[in-house]
Design an enzyme around this catalytic site. Structure first.
Site, PDB file in Angstrom:
ATOM      1  N   ASP A 103       0.791  -1.221   0.000  1.00  0.00           N
ATOM      2  CA  ASP A 103       0.000   0.000   0.000  1.00  0.00           C
ATOM      3  C   ASP A 103       0.828   1.277   0.000  1.00  0.00           C
ATOM      4  OD1 ASP A 103      -2.465   1.598   0.539  1.00  0.00           O
ATOM      5  OD2 ASP A 103      -1.455   1.940   2.452  1.00  0.00           O
ATOM      6  N   ASP A 106       4.638   0.631   4.039  1.00  0.00           N
ATOM      7  CA  ASP A 106       4.555  -0.619   4.795  1.00  0.00           C
ATOM      8  C   ASP A 106       4.420  -1.790   3.832  1.00  0.00           C
ATOM      9  OD1 ASP A 106       1.985  -0.299   3.835  1.00  0.00           O
ATOM     10  OD2 ASP A 106       1.116   0.214   5.781  1.00  0.00           O
ATOM     11  N   TYR A 254      -7.016   2.212   9.739  1.00  0.00           N
ATOM     12  CA  TYR A 254      -6.185   2.367   8.547  1.00  0.00           C
ATOM     13  C   TYR A 254      -6.983   2.883   7.348  1.00  0.00           C
ATOM     14  CZ  TYR A 254      -3.480  -0.405  11.745  1.00  0.00           C
ATOM     15  OH  TYR A 254      -2.853  -0.844  12.874  1.00  0.00           O
ATOM     16  N   GLU A 498       4.958   9.901   3.654  1.00  0.00           N
ATOM     17  CA  GLU A 498       4.722   8.522   3.231  1.00  0.00           C
ATOM     18  C   GLU A 498       4.010   8.504   1.885  1.00  0.00           C
ATOM     19  OE1 GLU A 498       3.139   4.244   4.963  1.00  0.00           O
ATOM     20  OE2 GLU A 498       2.398   6.099   5.876  1.00  0.00           O
TER      21      GLU A 498
END
Length: 525
Positions: A103, A106, A254, A498
């Site tokens: 994704d 991670d 999440y 990220e």
């Protein structure tokens, strides 16, 4: 994810008219017909023309992050610091779920945003595949799309079962290691009749239906398989309604779903394009559209909310195909009006312009992954401007002020240019583009040297290192700036630093729309 997280060629119309009458001119990508107007004297784009090199260069870079994120047995791998990983994913259910993409920074395979990534890639290829081809990026886009759809097909082993996650986020986020060295358990999560997920099932249906159109002329058997799964998943989503994040509460931290009504509309829109079955159009016209369409307003396009995408995608039918559908015009007018409301909200000089933007013009909605909404909005604007241009719709009326297709396109350009460095930080948020871009991207594989032998916990030395990442996550689109335009390039700053695969999909589509100008196609099929 650690938390919640399109130079120009203008054809003389008289020449085009002669060609159309004499030869029935077809310029095709996947045997698709380009549109030209019947109004003599007004030019619309033809095939791709002069290349805008900065966008072509950026597209080449952006495409590479999708390779970086691939799981499984890699083929023709061009990323020197990536290797095979997660080869046994799905084995506990006797499935091959080794493909797909991680994704973000991670190593979790979250099915909801991954399927959305595939839908956006498909839409981008369908609209701009000829432009991708012109700059050598079509094959990479097709390869990345298929890498995901292969996974999604395998994740749907029966009509009413869909595996929607591989890996344990809590365990994964407590580790800092290269994916090639993972040894932790990789549990599976599924939605089914007793634990429904209309949102994720319908998004997966949209992904497979749109991809079936992409592969229809080049691999008809594969296309048919994708469409079969899409139809089954749509039925599952519609017949067994519910939020997947209610069925699986652990996902709420999440990718929590805030509504499940938009995805079936999104899927029905794609299934209508893929099948021409009017039952899908009726689904959009009748009570489902009334209940979930939120017509007359605008919303932000994202992995969680697909309504703005529905408005623009159905506007395509209004622009180019509504005469073939009985009693369609009224409903299509409502969807198109909603798309127009969205465009008016995006244009900075519009009377209804949103205030949700930075001082230097970036659409800004959320601190978390702030670039998602401007990139998504810019892609929709680029697509809509091309619908206007190709159909020779000369103006968009926003109350007392009119705007041209060029105005709408210029908005898309402004967001792309911000991404590439025209911003307060004078920094490119596309890693690998320009002279200044983030060096401490929150990404496990990029931050750990290839020859490191660290495991789950001892890899944190690389998370906390003050040295720049040893491996460049080329093509990564990081989260983006705060409202004041600031950005902190710090590895632990996962709110801003990220990258995600859906940000990359938006970027690939947007840059593909801008590399040159050509007319869009009248029909995807």
């Amino acid at each position: 994810m650690e938390g919640k997280h399109k130079g120009e060629v203008w054809l003389d119309w008289l020449l085009v008219l002669v060609l159309l009458v004499g030869t029935g001119l077809t310029i095709s990508f996947f045997v698709k017909q380009k549109i030209h107007s019947s109004n003599a004297g007004v030019a619309v784009p033809g095939p791709p023309g002069t290349i805008v090199h900065k966008y072509a260069d950026a597209l080449n870079i952006a495409m590479q992050f999708l390779d970086i994120q691939k799981s499984g047995k890699l083929e023709n791998n061009q990323i020197p610091w990536r290797g095979d990983s997660a080869l046994k994913d799905g084995s506990e259910a006797k499935l091959d779920l080794s493909k797909g993409m991680y994704d973000a920074g991670d190593h979790i395979k979250f099915g909801f945003p991954m399927a959305f990534t595939a839908t956006i890639l498909s839409w981008s290829i369908l609209e701009y595949g000829d432009q991708m081809q012109a700059v050598g990026q079509l094959d990479p886009a097709l390869d990345s799309l298929r890498w995901i759809t292969d996974y999604l097909v395998n994740a749907h082993p029966s009509d009413n079962v869909l595996y929607i996650q591989v890996g344990d986020p809590k365990m994964d986020h407590n580790c800092w290691e290269r994916p090639e060295r993972m040894t932790e358990p990789r549990p599976l999560l599924q939605v089914n009749i007793s634990a429904p997920g209309s949102d994720v099932a319908a998004e997966t249906a949209a992904a497979l239906a749109s991809a079936s159109l992409v592969f229809r002329s080049t691999d008809s058997d594969y296309s048919a398989s994708l469409l079969k799964h899409a139809i089954q998943l749509f039925s599952f989503a519609d017949n067994y309604r519910g939020y997947y994040s209610n069925s699986i509460p652990d996902i709420q931290t999440y990718y929590n779903s805030t509504g499940y009504g938009d995805e079936p509309l999104w899927a029905a829109s794609w299934l209508f394009h893929a099948t021409k079955d009017e039952s899908y159009f009726r689904y959009l016209m009748e009570e489902n559209g009334e209940e979930f369409g939120n017509l007359g307003s605008s919303s932000w396009f994202s992995w969680d909310n697909k309504l703005a995408g529905v408005y623009v995608l159905l506007s395509r039918v209004s622009f180019f195909g509504s005469k073939d559908i009985p009693n369609a015009n009224f409903v299509l007018q409502n969807y198109r009006a909603s798309a127009e409301a969205l465009m008016c909200s995006l244009l900075p000089e519009s009377p209804t312009a949103t205030c949700s933007r930075t001082e230097d013009g970036l659409i800004w909605v959320s601190e978390w992954n702030s670039l998602q909404h401007p990139l998504a909005s810019a892609l929709l604007a680029a697509i809509y401007s091309d619908y206007m241009l190709t159909s020779q719709t000369t103006k968009l009326s926003c109350y007392y002020r009119d705007f041209t297709p060029k105005d709408v396109r210029n908005f898309a350009i402004s967001q792309a240019d911000y991404l590439l460095g025209k911003n307060a930080m004078k920094m490119s948020y596309l890693v690998g583009y320009g002279d200044k871009y983030p060096q401490y991207v929150h990404h496990r594989g990029a931050s750990i040297p290839v020859n490191a032998t660290t495991g789950c916990k001892d890899g944190e030395v690389w998370l906390n290192s003050t040295d720049p990442n040893p491996n460049v996550a080329i093509g990564a689109v990081v989260g983006g700036p705060f409202l004041n335009g600031s950005f902190i390039d710090y590895r632990n700053n996962y709110m801003q630093n990220e990258p995600t695969i859906y940000n990359s999909a938006f970027t690939v589509g947007l840059l593909s729309s801008l590399v040159t100008t050509s007319s869009v196609v009248s029909s995807f099929s």
